[in-house]
Scaffold this motif. Sequence first.
Motif, mmCIF file in Angstrom:
data_model
loop_
_atom_site.group_PDB
_atom_site.id
_atom_site.type_symbol
_atom_site.label_atom_id
_atom_site.label_comp_id
_atom_site.label_asym_id
_atom_site.label_seq_id
_atom_site.Cartn_x
_atom_site.Cartn_y
_atom_site.Cartn_z
ATOM 1 N N LYS A 46 0.856 -1.190 0.000
ATOM 2 C CA LYS A 46 0.000 0.000 0.000
ATOM 3 C C LYS A 46 0.884 1.229 0.000
ATOM 4 O O LYS A 46 1.705 1.418 0.912
ATOM 5 N N ALA A 47 0.721 2.071 -1.016
ATOM 6 C CA ALA A 47 1.492 3.309 -1.074
ATOM 7 C C ALA A 47 0.889 4.347 -0.127
ATOM 8 O O ALA A 47 -0.268 4.249 0.280
ATOM 9 N N GLY A 48 1.688 5.349 0.211
ATOM 10 C CA GLY A 48 1.203 6.428 1.048
ATOM 11 C C GLY A 48 1.242 6.083 2.520
ATOM 12 O O GLY A 48 1.660 5.003 2.940
ATOM 13 N N SER A 49 0.785 7.037 3.324
ATOM 14 C CA SER A 49 0.783 6.858 4.774
ATOM 15 C C SER A 49 -0.590 7.176 5.351
ATOM 16 O O SER A 49 -0.707 7.695 6.460
ATOM 17 N N ASP A 50 -1.623 6.852 4.587
ATOM 18 C CA ASP A 50 -2.986 7.111 5.049
ATOM 19 C C ASP A 50 -3.327 6.218 6.237
ATOM 20 O O ASP A 50 -2.956 5.040 6.273
ATOM 21 N N VAL A 51 -4.064 6.779 7.180
ATOM 22 C CA VAL A 51 -4.565 5.998 8.307
ATOM 23 C C VAL A 51 -6.078 6.126 8.420
ATOM 24 O O VAL A 51 -6.704 5.491 9.270
ATOM 25 N N THR A 52 -6.677 6.947 7.568
ATOM 26 C CA THR A 52 -8.130 7.101 7.522
ATOM 27 C C THR A 52 -8.590 6.898 6.082
ATOM 28 O O THR A 52 -7.807 7.023 5.143
ATOM 29 N N PRO A 53 -9.863 6.550 5.888
ATOM 30 C CA PRO A 53 -10.349 6.231 4.538
ATOM 31 C C PRO A 53 -10.104 7.351 3.530
ATOM 32 O O PRO A 53 -10.391 8.514 3.782
ATOM 33 N N ASN A 54 -9.569 6.964 2.395
ATOM 34 C CA ASN A 54 -9.257 7.873 1.298
ATOM 35 C C ASN A 54 -9.271 7.042 0.028
ATOM 36 O O ASN A 54 -8.497 6.104 -0.118
#
Length: 818
Positions: A46-54
């Motif tokens: 998974k790319a990025g550092s999202d921790v909430t839905p996007n």
Amino acid sequence: MGTARVLRPETAPDGTLLSYFTPEATHVVSRAKELLVERPHGHVLKAGSDVTPNANVLSATAYAYGVFASHVVVGNTSANRFVSVQRNHLNLLRSSGVRALARIDGEWRLLGVPSALVMDLGGVHWVYATDAGRVDVRTVVRSDARGLELRIDAEQALDLLVTVDVELGAGHWSATSELDGRALAFTADDGTDVAEHCPGLAYVIATATGRIGGDAVLFPDGRSRDTPVVTVRFDAATSASVVLTGDLDGRTAALRVAREGIDHPLGVEAELAAHRAYVADFTRHLHVDGDGRLAELNLLLPWFTQNALVHFLVPHGLEQYSGAAWGTRDVCQGPLELNLAFGHHDTVRDIVLRVFAHQFDDGTLPQWFMPDSYAERYQDDAHGDVVVWPLMALGEYLAATGDTAVLDAEVPFWDHAHRGPGTVPVPVAEHVRRSLGYIRTHRAPGTQLLSYGEGDWDDTLQPAQDTMKEEMASAWTVALLYQATRTLEDVLRGTTHADLAAELGAEADTIAAEFSDRFVIDDVLAGYVVFAPEGPWPVIHPSDDRTGLHYRLIPMTRSIIAGLFTPDQALRHEELVEEHLHFPDGVRLMDRPAPFHDGITRFFRRGEQAANVGREVGLMYTHAHVRYTQALATLGRDRLVAELLRISPVGQHDRLATSAPRQRNCYYSSSDAAFTDRYDAAAHFDRLRDGTVAVKGGWRVYSSGPGIYLRQVVQGALGIVERSGAVVFDPVLALEDDGTMIRIDLGGVRRTVRYHVDAGNAPVRVEVDGVPVPGVEVAAVYRHGGLRVAAADLQGTGEAPSGLIDVYVGDDRSTLHA
């Protein structure tokens, strides 16, 4: 593989090293190990550092046998796929995904199973020892953008060819040359599903030094066969790279990341370190010091966290590649409990509101729904327990935060007629009342118990007879409803929502009044009871002569977790689980599989139809074992840690002689019995108990299991439960865990927690920097409760507090004794 310290090595009987971990939790696998496993080693990146839905997140799946990326997708992981999915674990179709060939001794060779495979949270590294020297292939996803880089490094200059198999093929994507011929940009054709739902979606394939072309170079006559394969060729190269990007915000955004990727190649080690830091930040830098048995968590926790975030943010797995949806039941468990475990309460609140926003005005919810631009796609009906889960999630959130204002937050009911979001905002409190309204009008005949409907958590036991939907009640669903309504009543009593608390309490009281009389027969909890016109009869009970099934796990464990059993009943059913349902690899859903009548169903659909000897037959669902550990925590049993580690793939090979070789750095949704067929399983099921039948890892990654597992580690075993303005210290540990030290961020401050475990039932005491701190014992069923300590009292004393928290506790937390 360099000078990295080897942790938890796995060796073959002849002493050959098969796999190991490094201190950073990087997992290294030999070619010999890859050839032993039934399911090839794989990784959902998974790319990025999202921790909430996007919705605008890129992910890709890699496999050991030379699939350097597949299922490259931004957004909806089913509908928006760009690079094709690798669907066959035998690697029979070798064009799928992203592949690479090298010309060695004048012949093109497909790079397949490597000499060694190195898996990190943000990348995979294949090492090939070839006749032309070492060849290294790395796939790394960006930690700060929607992109990945495939890089090949060779000791000698080689002709290299990278192939990219585009999923949808001609007529679905249109490509244009960009970046002075160094890139192809793809957009969806008009009239396609993707164009309708994600009109801005664009993908880019780019390279700094390669030649981008079609499939013609793959054929001896140099003629294209019009396949959807894009090729990138490099002549006499010692280094080659291909960048893939995608963005819902359009071609310009995707090209910008692609240009950055080819003009400024990734610093691989820095990028991998960024992914590790991202996961560490999410888990509040939890780390176990020393080499005690809990130190295994240092290797397990990063991977289970990554798996849980994949399940939450880019739903799909290594076997279940067609995910994309949020299961209503699932999102109220795995993602919600993952965030509860690490104190991300804002995200928990967001999940609760998103789920209620998909509630129909009759109080029901879909079994699953798409949380993105494909929102009109959802399952119209649901199992009978799904209506309970938003109540359960809301109760968990309120218990953690006390944020009763969420009841006044307004979200519309879902407009089922138009298959879209509603337009009239409604307070969450009204959503709760609609749920209760539905529950009150769907009772089993002659009772006040919620009827079974289309099923419960165990979807192998969906009813085969229409009459069972209305006449049958599930003890598990009813126990879950009791826990949800009692929890909500407790947190809302005395607030401005006291009237709602009374309604919820009335439902809980009704269940408490009927539960034992209806479900507990001859001192054994039935899995179900059918309230037929001719009289009630139990299903899955020692007296059940219809199905031949006698004991069902999850009603027993949920009744303990909910505090619905009397103390004597709790002890009795704990003993029944140990005697009839506990096996060397974990607890099983029932004492034996549903009867098999050559696919003819009598009572339960999937359980009686399944031909594959998977989890429907083996019955060891890892999720259910985690709930079993939660029941052990509720009972205060010191074997809790042992049972959590029982299902850890990191060290299972050392603990379980019948464990077939498997990947060690991912979550398995089940432990599957190695029977040859249904008949073999029916005749010899008890061989699973005596260890004469091997067990194999089931489906991987895509499950609510990693999230609930991590919560039981943090809040159940380590006993660190964050509450509004306080921390509850409530560990359940064994004597061998005495002296365990962990590091964790509490209240934004790095803390060291040291556990002192003594024999006996000593209550929890807490010291900060050697000074006892006051606290209040928290009420608990079946055992002594933890100690609630105000956050202000954890600050320490003196000019330079060390932040050392000492927690003293006995190993016998239970108040139940046989």
